[in-house]
Every structure is written in C-alpha cells, then in structure tokens.
Write a protein that holds these residues in place. Structure first.
Motif, mmCIF file in Angstrom:
data_model
loop_
_atom_site.group_PDB
_atom_site.id
_atom_site.type_symbol
_atom_site.label_atom_id
_atom_site.label_comp_id
_atom_site.label_asym_id
_atom_site.label_seq_id
_atom_site.Cartn_x
_atom_site.Cartn_y
_atom_site.Cartn_z
ATOM 1 N N LYS A 102 0.831 -1.206 0.000
ATOM 2 C CA LYS A 102 0.000 0.000 0.000
ATOM 3 C C LYS A 102 0.866 1.257 0.000
ATOM 4 O O LYS A 102 0.571 2.230 -0.709
ATOM 5 N N LEU A 103 1.946 1.262 0.785
ATOM 6 C CA LEU A 103 2.836 2.415 0.783
ATOM 7 C C LEU A 103 3.574 2.533 -0.542
ATOM 8 O O LEU A 103 3.803 3.645 -1.040
ATOM 9 N N ALA A 104 3.941 1.389 -1.129
ATOM 10 C CA ALA A 104 4.620 1.414 -2.426
ATOM 11 C C ALA A 104 3.723 2.022 -3.501
ATOM 12 O O ALA A 104 4.202 2.758 -4.380
ATOM 13 N N ALA A 105 2.431 1.748 -3.420
ATOM 14 C CA ALA A 105 1.496 2.286 -4.410
ATOM 15 C C ALA A 105 1.411 3.809 -4.347
ATOM 16 O O ALA A 105 1.014 4.449 -5.324
ATOM 17 N N MET A 106 1.809 4.398 -3.213
ATOM 18 C CA MET A 106 1.777 5.852 -3.052
ATOM 19 C C MET A 106 3.146 6.496 -3.238
ATOM 20 O O MET A 106 3.267 7.724 -3.209
ATOM 21 N N SER A 107 4.179 5.708 -3.420
ATOM 22 C CA SER A 107 5.554 6.196 -3.261
ATOM 23 C C SER A 107 6.009 7.159 -4.353
ATOM 24 O O SER A 107 6.993 7.872 -4.168
ATOM 25 N N LEU A 108 5.348 7.168 -5.497
ATOM 26 C CA LEU A 108 5.698 8.108 -6.559
ATOM 27 C C LEU A 108 4.732 9.294 -6.625
ATOM 28 O O LEU A 108 4.922 10.213 -7.418
ATOM 29 N N LYS A 382 -2.094 15.867 1.115
ATOM 30 C CA LYS A 382 -3.259 15.468 0.320
ATOM 31 C C LYS A 382 -4.084 14.408 1.054
ATOM 32 O O LYS A 382 -5.322 14.458 1.067
ATOM 33 N N ILE A 383 -3.393 13.458 1.700
ATOM 34 C CA ILE A 383 -4.096 12.386 2.418
ATOM 35 C C ILE A 383 -4.849 12.945 3.623
ATOM 36 O O ILE A 383 -5.962 12.481 3.937
ATOM 37 N N VAL A 388 -10.286 14.156 5.994
ATOM 38 C CA VAL A 388 -11.306 15.096 6.465
ATOM 39 C C VAL A 388 -12.539 15.034 5.578
ATOM 40 O O VAL A 388 -13.680 15.149 6.066
ATOM 41 N N ALA A 389 -12.327 14.803 4.290
ATOM 42 C CA ALA A 389 -13.453 14.740 3.340
ATOM 43 C C ALA A 389 -14.179 13.394 3.383
ATOM 44 O O ALA A 389 -15.102 13.177 2.594
ATOM 45 N N GLY A 390 -13.774 12.515 4.291
ATOM 46 C CA GLY A 390 -14.490 11.246 4.456
ATOM 47 C C GLY A 390 -13.897 10.074 3.725
ATOM 48 O O GLY A 390 -14.522 9.007 3.653
ATOM 49 N N HIS A 391 -12.694 10.241 3.190
ATOM 50 C CA HIS A 391 -12.030 9.152 2.473
ATOM 51 C C HIS A 391 -10.715 8.839 3.198
ATOM 52 O O HIS A 391 -9.642 9.256 2.790
ATOM 53 N N ALA A 392 -10.838 8.079 4.286
ATOM 54 C CA ALA A 392 -9.715 7.893 5.209
ATOM 55 C C ALA A 392 -8.936 6.609 4.973
ATOM 56 O O ALA A 392 -8.083 6.260 5.792
ATOM 57 N N GLU A 393 -9.180 5.928 3.870
ATOM 58 C CA GLU A 393 -8.527 4.631 3.679
ATOM 59 C C GLU A 393 -7.000 4.760 3.698
ATOM 60 O O GLU A 393 -6.305 3.974 4.361
ATOM 61 N N ARG A 394 -6.479 5.742 3.011
ATOM 62 C CA ARG A 394 -5.021 5.883 2.942
ATOM 63 C C ARG A 394 -4.476 6.462 4.254
ATOM 64 O O ARG A 394 -3.398 6.074 4.705
ATOM 65 N N PHE A 395 -5.196 7.372 4.857
ATOM 66 C CA PHE A 395 -4.813 7.866 6.172
ATOM 67 C C PHE A 395 -4.719 6.723 7.174
ATOM 68 O O PHE A 395 -3.789 6.661 7.991
ATOM 69 N N ASP A 396 -5.666 5.804 7.117
ATOM 70 C CA ASP A 396 -5.681 4.682 8.067
ATOM 71 C C ASP A 396 -4.452 3.798 7.911
ATOM 72 O O ASP A 396 -3.963 3.232 8.899
#
Length: 432
Positions: A102-108, A382-383, A388-396
C-alpha cells in the motif's frame, strides 16, 4: 562573503528568500473567525492539505507562526526524491507485505502532485526533471541495483544504472564509482513552490495568516485554535508544524526530534563552468549515511548542502562542513565565493517513517518526514485532506504504523542518535 541580511523580512537569510517571487507579508490573525478547517503551519504539509480541501470546496484558514515556507519547506535542497526515508524492503520487513504494498502504491505520488500543481496553477518554481544518486563504492552500487529491481516490481520504470564512465554525463567529478538516475526525480525552488501553492489556496477562498503563532488548541465538537490576537473556531484542525511545532502539543512533539541541515549557494558561476560541472542539470545526492546534495540554480549558482545537527543545533561556521566537501567534489571552485549560507530543521522520527494520526476525532496531525519531505509532505498533506473529506482509507494505512519514542527520552535522544550516526558514518568512510 556569506550573506547575513535577508531581503525578505521574517525569513532566514537564504538564496531562496532573496529570490522569492512573492515577498509580501500576509496580515496576522485579528479577532475571531470561523472555518470548516483550521490548518496549523504553512509549510508543504499544511499548504498541500489546505489546497486539497480548498479544491473540494471547504472553507480553510491557515495559521503560520512566521512566514509561509519559513521552516524546512522553504529552506531545503529543493530536490524531488521519490519514496520515503526508508526503502520499500525495510518497510516490508517491519510492517508486513500488505502495508508495504500500500505504501509502495503511493511512493511516486508526491512528485506527481508537485508536477500537476505546478502545471495547474502556473507556479514559477524552476521545475527541472531528473535526479542522480551517486555511489562512492561498489557496495553502494550493488545496493542501488537491488533498490532498482525492487522499485521496478512496484511500477517505477524511470531508473537507470550509471557506470563510472558515464558519471560525467551528469556530474564532472572523479569521486564516484557510478550511480543511478531517476527520470521521475528533479528539482525546484522550494520556497517559490510553497508560495505558489499558498497563492492557489487563496485563489480558492482560503485565508492564510502569517505571524500568527498558535498558543493553544481547545478540543471539542468545534475545536478552537488560539493565537495571541485571535482565535479560529473550526470543524476540524490539522496540525502540520513538523520540526517547528515547539511545545504546543507535546504528545506529538515528544515523538520527533528536530535535526538541522546546512545549505549554501555560491556566487553565480560562468554559464560554461556550471554546464561543465552539471551538464544534464540533474540534482545530485550521494549514497552516504550523512549525505551531500547539490544542484544548479536558475541563475547559475551551485547550491550545495550537507551536514547534520541532531537536536536542531547548528555549527558556528555554517560553511565549515559543507565547503570542504564541495571542494572535494569540485576542486576547481577553490576561489569561488559563497554568497549565501543557511540552515533549517526537519523532524526526525525514531523509525524514520512519517507519523500520522489523530489527537481527537476532529484533530489530525502529520509530521516526521525524516529528511525526505519535499515529496512526502505533498502526499501526506493530500491524504489529510482526503481523510477530512471522508475518504480515510489511505490515512488509516499511515496512522496504523507504530511510532516509537526515542530511547532515553528528551535527555538522551540526541547523544544516542549522534552515536548511531557516528557508527554509520564510520561504515561509509571504511566502505563497509
């Protein structure tokens, strides 16, 4: 002669402050205001979050203790380096394959955010593409080859190994045994980038107050953020102070350590000379534990950084560590004047992985990018906005990563970290 006077009041005496596109001072907060979101800190993290939320239609107030980009965001080496302060293999070993994927998918993504915002808002920040990682030893080359192979498993196709014979395409020096280029890397004028992003926030209705140090955060259904001359009542608060948060919220600050790094800029060099030194105009960083990093500027200076001060302390002579290293790399600059020298603090965590979380259901924070902040702060800001906008999947994902206190607490965290750095520095010197 090193510059000692800033032409941009409230900023450190850096080349960035002297060459900033926007030098006007925003007013301090006066009186009581309301907003959907109150962001503490106008560096990359806070401004990235504010812009994400402004684009989503939220009303946003940003409180900055000093000036926009006052801290590391406006003082760093200006290098777009992908990934995190720990490689994906280390992350997988610590946190498991699922989180690593999951972190790799965000790494770029951090670099992508920068490039897209520069284009969308026409931000003039001297964006140049391409970075070079320099290796001193065959061991470092083998490590780069392993990193390259691992990156490519996660979709990063912009990496190429560089032989010793090819080094001169990127940097004219005999110091390196080879290295690796990252076509998705690059460099920017970081203060102009964050100023451009702040202007984008304001263009969307966001309000930014400078010289507005937060003195207290009162938790509740509608938290209140206080300064000496006013207060903001909001639905959500985002704490983005990083190394400059001070004693405001010790439950965050005690989990990080401020670390200083020093940067200097030469006088403008002859165009033919700077072209000879860095012919591809890529930014460069070496592979040592305490590394050097450098690049060309838009006015043909060599901007060179390095050195480290745990606890945020600075050497008496800012150029005393950096200039000798610069001359090892480019001895032909022996008689070149240093016109600017400055330092800045970044927030280091024990794990060298950013720390995100909540202090309450409506109070979020992100800090501790650990020297890898230009791209990571943009991603995590951005995360925060997404959460805050209700899309916390990546924050979690990020908030689930364990964050550990420094051994020895505040009393011993600096000497113990210095001891560890000495050991790794010795390994670099011995080629181990």
């Amino acid at each position: 002669m090193v510059s000692s006077a800033s032409t941009n009041p409230g900023h450190t005496s850096s080349w960035y402050a002297a060459s900033a596109n926007d030098k006007h001072v925003r007013p301090a907060l006066q009186g009581d205001v309301e907003a959907d979101i109150c962001v503490i800190g106008a560096g990359f993290t806070g401004t990235s979050a504010a812009l994400e939320l402004s684009e989503r239609g939220y009303s946003v107030v940003v409180l900055e203790a000093e000036r926009i980009g006052f801290g590391a965001s406006g003082r760093n080496g200006g290098q777009i380096v992908n990934g995190y302060s720990r490689d994906l293999q280390t992350i997988a070993g610590r946190y498991g394959k699922d989180k690593a994927l999951k972190l790799a998918a965000m790494s770029l993504e951090g670099g992508e955010i920068i490039r897209s915002r520069v284009a969308k808002y026409s931000i003039a920040c001297d964006l140049i593409h391409g970075g070079f990682f320099a290796a001193f030893t065959d061991k470092q080359i083998r490590e780069m080859e392993a990193h390259k192979a691992h990156w490519e498993k996660h979709g990063h196709t912009g990496l190429e190994m560089v032989s010793k014979a090819e080094v001169s395409k990127y940097v004219k020096t005999d110091r390196y045994a080879g290295g690796m280029i990252d076509k998705l890397g690059g460099h920017i004028h970081p203060l102009n980038l964050v100023l451009g992003e702040a202007a984008a926030v304001e263009s969307l209705g966001g309000r930014i107050y400078e010289n507005s140090r937060v003195t207290a955060v009162e938790f509740g259904a509608n938290p209140i953020v206080r300064t000496a001359t006013g207060k903001v009542t909001a639905k959500y608060v985002l704490v983005c102070g990083n190394a400059y948060l001070g004693k405001l919220l010790p439950q965050i600050g005690d989990r990080m350590m401020p670390v200083s790094s020093q940067v200097m800029a030469t006088e403008p060099l002859d165009a033919d000379l700077i072209e000879q030194l860095l012919p591809a105009n890529y930014c460069v960083e070496d592979a040592n534990y305490i590394l050097d990093y450098y690049r060309r500027t838009s006015d043909n200076r060599l901007l060179y950084g390095g050195g480290i001060g745990y606890g945020g302390s600075d050497p008496a002579d800012l150029t005393g560590v950096i200039r000798p290293n610069m001359l090892k790399t480019f001895p032909q600059l022996e008689k070149t004047k240093i016109e600017f020298a400055w330092s800045g603090n970044f927030a280091l965590t024990l794990t060298r992985i950013p720390h995100m979380g909540k202090l309450a259901e409506n109070v979020y924070f992100s800090h501790g990018d650990s020297g890898h902040g230009v791209t990571t702060t943009h991603l995590l800001g951005k995360i925060l906005g997404e959460a805050v906008a209700g899309h916390a999947e990546r924050f979690d994902v990020w908030s689930s990563l364990p964050n550990l206190p420094f051994p020895g607490g505040k009393t011993f965290r600096v000497p113990l970290t210095v001891l560890g750095a000495w050991w790794y520095g010795l390994r670099d010197r011995l080629g181990l």
